[in-house]
Design a protein around this motif. Structure first.
Motif, short mmCIF file in Angstrom:
data_model
loop_
_atom_site.label_atom_id
_atom_site.label_comp_id
_atom_site.label_asym_id
_atom_site.label_seq_id
_atom_site.Cartn_x
_atom_site.Cartn_y
_atom_site.Cartn_z
N THR A 99 10.19 2.06 -8.94
CA THR A 99 10.50 2.60 -7.61
C THR A 99 9.34 2.35 -6.65
O THR A 99 9.13 3.11 -5.70
CB THR A 99 10.79 4.10 -7.70
OG1 THR A 99 9.66 4.77 -8.29
CG2 THR A 99 12.02 4.36 -8.55
N LEU A 100 8.57 1.32 -6.89
CA LEU A 100 7.42 1.00 -6.05
C LEU A 100 7.86 0.20 -4.82
O LEU A 100 8.90 -0.46 -4.83
CB LEU A 100 6.39 0.20 -6.84
CG LEU A 100 5.87 0.86 -8.12
CD1 LEU A 100 5.01 -0.12 -8.91
CD2 LEU A 100 5.08 2.12 -7.79
N VAL A 101 7.02 0.23 -3.77
CA VAL A 101 7.26 -0.55 -2.57
C VAL A 101 6.35 -1.77 -2.63
O VAL A 101 5.13 -1.66 -2.47
CB VAL A 101 6.98 0.27 -1.30
CG1 VAL A 101 7.25 -0.57 -0.06
CG2 VAL A 101 7.83 1.54 -1.29
N SER A 105 0.18 -1.46 -0.53
CA SER A 105 -0.93 -1.58 -1.47
C SER A 105 -0.73 -0.64 -2.65
O SER A 105 0.12 0.27 -2.63
CB SER A 105 -2.25 -1.23 -0.78
OG SER A 105 -2.25 0.15 -0.40
N VAL A 106 -1.54 -0.86 -3.69
CA VAL A 106 -1.50 0.01 -4.86
C VAL A 106 -1.79 1.46 -4.48
O VAL A 106 -1.07 2.38 -4.88
CB VAL A 106 -2.51 -0.49 -5.92
CG1 VAL A 106 -2.69 0.55 -7.02
CG2 VAL A 106 -2.06 -1.83 -6.51
N ARG A 147 -1.63 -5.74 -3.04
CA ARG A 147 -0.22 -5.43 -2.85
C ARG A 147 0.49 -5.35 -4.19
O ARG A 147 0.20 -6.12 -5.11
CB ARG A 147 0.46 -6.50 -1.98
CG ARG A 147 0.26 -6.28 -0.50
CD ARG A 147 0.85 -7.38 0.34
NE ARG A 147 2.12 -7.92 -0.10
CZ ARG A 147 3.03 -8.43 0.72
NH1 ARG A 147 2.82 -8.44 2.03
NH2 ARG A 147 4.15 -8.94 0.25
N VAL A 148 1.43 -4.41 -4.31
CA VAL A 148 2.11 -4.18 -5.57
C VAL A 148 2.90 -5.41 -6.02
O VAL A 148 2.98 -5.71 -7.22
CB VAL A 148 3.02 -2.94 -5.47
CG1 VAL A 148 4.07 -2.93 -6.56
CG2 VAL A 148 2.19 -1.68 -5.55
N ASP A 149 3.48 -6.17 -5.07
CA ASP A 149 4.26 -7.33 -5.47
C ASP A 149 3.39 -8.48 -5.98
O ASP A 149 3.91 -9.52 -6.42
CB ASP A 149 5.19 -7.81 -4.35
CG ASP A 149 4.44 -8.13 -3.05
OD1 ASP A 149 3.20 -8.18 -3.07
OD2 ASP A 149 5.11 -8.31 -2.01
#
Length: 501
Positions: A99-101, A105-106, A147-149
Motif C-alpha cells: 500500500t505504498l505510494v 520518498s521512503v 523514491r519507493v518505486d
C-alpha cells in the motif's frame, strides 16, 4: 520475549478471535473462525483459497463487520469500524500487494497519515530521523530519501514493516510476505520477524509455502470451508498431515509422479543469446518435464521469453521436431506450437476485465472465424469442453477473469494454450500464489500434458516443487547453465543450491 508453547495455558492471549461468523448474500465466508495469538509468537494461518482466511483477517482489521463472535485484545473486548481503528489499537496488516505510494520518498511513506508539521509544513528532518531510527531497529540500510518505486520488492516490504512499527504495532499480520522474494531475502525477512517477536510483537503469518511454516512459525491454525479445523504447535505436525487437514482428504503423494514415456527430442535450443543470456543450449524430449531452477535474476524467465518470441534474441537457434524455426514474436511461437504461461498471470497472461471465455479465445480466434465473423456457438462449445476437462470452477462463461481464484486463473491459461494444440508448453512459476489443493491439480495437469507426448518446461523457485515434478533439472546462474541434474529422485535441495549460488 520468546514464545514458549508450554506457557500458554497460564497466559492471556495478546489477541483472541472467537467464534467469528461472516456472511455475504448467498455465501457464508466464515462460519466459525477462531485464533489465539500470544506475545512473541509467530502463528501461521493456512488453508486453501476460499477457506476463509482473508475474510477472517478483514473482520479483524475492521474492513468487514462480523455477524457473530468476538475480538479480544490484551484481555479486553474490542470492535473496529475501520482499518484506522485497528491501526490505532496496534494491529497492522501487510498485504501481498503493498500500500505504498511509489512516487513518494521512503520517509514520506513511513509517516504517511501521521506526519509531524511545523506551522503547516511537514517536518522533513523529523521524518528522516524517524526513518533512520526504525531501520536501525530492523538492522537494515535503506536511503530515506529514495523514491519507493526505485526500491526492490524486499526493500519495499521492509518499509511496510517499518511503517507498522512507527504505528506502535502490537499485532502484525503478514499476507504471503515471501511471494516475490529470493531465498536470501526470505531468510533476511525471517531474521527480522524473529527480532520483532523478541520484543513481544505477535505475528500472524499467512503463506501457501508450507516449508516456510515449519521454518518460521511456532504454531499453525488450519481453516477449511470457513471453519477453524485445528491449531497445533508446528513441531507436533508434519507436512503431509498439514496438507490433509487443509484439503480434508488423505494425500498419498504431494507431488504425483505417474510413469510417462519419454520420446525423441522435440525442442532444441542452441546458443540462444539475448540481453541477459549468453549461448544457452538445452533440449527437451516429448513426454519429458524439464525443470529450470536458479535464483531470481538467473535468467530463467528471460530464456522462456526468448523461446516464446516475447523478447528479441541476439543469436542462436530454436529447433522443433528437427526443423529450424524462426520465432521473432509470440505470434510466431504460437504458430509453431510453443506456448508460455507467464509468471505474472494477472499482468501478462490474462486480461482481467474480460470474461473467462474471452480470455480463453484470445489466441484461438482464427480457429472460429469465418470471413471476419466469430462463430460464437463453436467458441462457447470449445470453451465449455476445456472447462469440463480441466475442472475449472466458474459461475458462467461471462464471469470476469479477475473474479476467479488463482488456481482457476492458471487453468484458464492452460485451456487457452491447449486449444492452440501447443506441443511445447513452458510454465513459469505455475503454482505461485495458489493453494495446496490447486497446486496438486496443476501437478496432475502437467503430468497429463507430458503423457500426451508434449515437451514441458517448468520454471520454479520452489525447490521441493521442481525436485518433485521434474524428470531432469537444469540449473541456471547469471544467464548461463551452471549444471544439470539427471537423477532427480536422488537429488536434494542442497544439490540444486550448490549449482545456483
Amino acid at each position: 520475549m520468546p514464545f514458549n508453547n508450554n506457557d500458554i495455558s497460564a497466559t492471556t492471549p495478546l489477541l483472541r478471535l472467537k467464534g467469528i461468523r461472516k456472511e455475504f448474500p448467498g455465501v457464508v465466508a466464515v462460519a466459525d473462525g477462531s485464533l489465539d495469538l500470544y506475545r512473541g509468537e509467530i502463528h501461521a494461518l493456512v488453508g486453501e483459497n476460499g477457506a476463509g482466511k482473508s475474510t477472517l483477517i478483514k473482520v479483524l482489521m475492521g474492513v468487514h463487520k462480523a455477524d457473530r463472535g468476538e475480538i479480544v485484545l490484551s484481555g479486553e473486548k474490542v470492535h473496529f469500524d475501520s482499518p484506522i481503528d485497528a491501526h490505532r489499537a496496534g494491529i497492522t496488516t501487510i498485504y501481498q500487494e503493498f500500500t505504498l505510494v511509489g512516487t513518494l520518498s521512503v520517509r514520506a511513506n513511513l509517516l504517511l497519515g501521521q506526519e509531524k508539521t511545523r506551522k503547516g509544513i511537514i517536518d522533513n528532518n523529523y521524518e528522516s530521523e524517524s526513518a533512520r531510527r526504525i531501520f536501525e531497529q530492523l538492522g537494515i540500510k535503506i536511503d530515506p530519501e529514495k523514491r519507493v518505486d526505485q526500491l526492490t520488492v524486499a526493500e519495499q516490504q521492509m518499509v511496510e514493516i517499518g511503517r507498522a512499527l512507527l504505528f506502535d504495532a502490537r499485532v502484525l499480520v503478514m499476507d504471503e510476505p515471501t511471494a516475490a522474494l529470493t531465498p536470501r531475502e526470505v531468510q533476511t525477512l525471517f531474521g527480522i520477524l524473529r527480532g520483532l517477536t523478541a520484543n513481544g510483537i505477535g505475528i500472524i503469518f499467512i503463506s501457501h509455502r508450507l516449508e516456510e511454516i515449519f521454518d518460521i512459525a511456532d504454531r499453525v491454525t488450519v481453516m477449511r470451508d470457513g471453519r477453524t479445523i485445528e491449531t497445533r504447535p508446528v513441531k507436533e505436525i508434519n507436512r503431509k498431515r498439514l496438507i490433509e487437514l487443509m484439503v480434508g482428504r488423505p494425500i498419498e503423494d504431494e507431488f504425483p509422479r505417474p510413469e510417462h514415456k519419454i520420446g525423441e527430442v522435440r525442442l532444441r535450443v542452441q546458443n540462444l543469446s539475448g540481453e541477459k543470456l549468453e549461448n544457452l543450449s538445452f533440449e527437451v524430449r516429448g513426454g519429458e518435464i524439464l525443470g529450470l531452477a536458479g535464483l531470481m535474476g538467473a535468467g530463467r524467465t528471460e530464456a522462456a521469453r526468448l523461446i516464446f518470441g516475447a523478447d528479441k534474441s541476439t543469436g542462436g537457434e530454436i529447433v522443433l521436431d528437427g526443423k529450424n524455426v524462426s520465432v521473432r514474436s509470440p505470434r510466431d511461437a504460437i504458430r509453431n506450437g510453443i506456448s508460455l504461461l507467464t509468471e505474472d498471470r494477472k499482468g501478462q497472461g490474462l486480461v482481467l476485465k474480460l470474461s473467462a471465455r474471452d480470455n480463453f479465445s484470445l489466441a484461438n480466434l482464427k480457429s472460429w472465424s469465418r470471413l471476419g465473423w466469430i462463430d460464437q456457438k463453436q467458441e462457447t462449445a470449445r470453451f465449455y469442453e476445456r472447462v469440463k476437462n480441466l475442472n475449472i470452477k466458474i459461475s458462467s462463461a461471462e464471469q470476469k477473469a479477475e473474479d476467479l481464484s488463482g488456481g482457476n486463473q492458471q487453468k484458464l491459461l492452460v485451456a487457452r494454450w491447449l486449444e492452440t494444440d501447443s506441443q511445447v508448453v513452458i510454465f513459469d512459476e505455475p503454482t505461485r500464489g495458489i493453494d495446496v489443493g490447486a497446486k496438486y491439480e496443476m501437478y496432475l495437469l502437467i503430468n497429463e500434458l507430458a503423457a500426451m507426448g508434449k515437451a514441458i518446461v517448468v520454471i520454479s523457485s520452489d525447490l521441493p516443487e521442481v525436485l518433485g515434478i521434474s524428470d531432469r533439472i537444469i540449473v541456471m546462474k547469471e544467464g548461463k547453465i551452471a549444471g544439470e541434474i539427471i537423477d532427480v529422485r536422488k537429488a536434494s535441495q542442497e544439490d540444486v543450491m550448490a549449482l545456483a549460488v
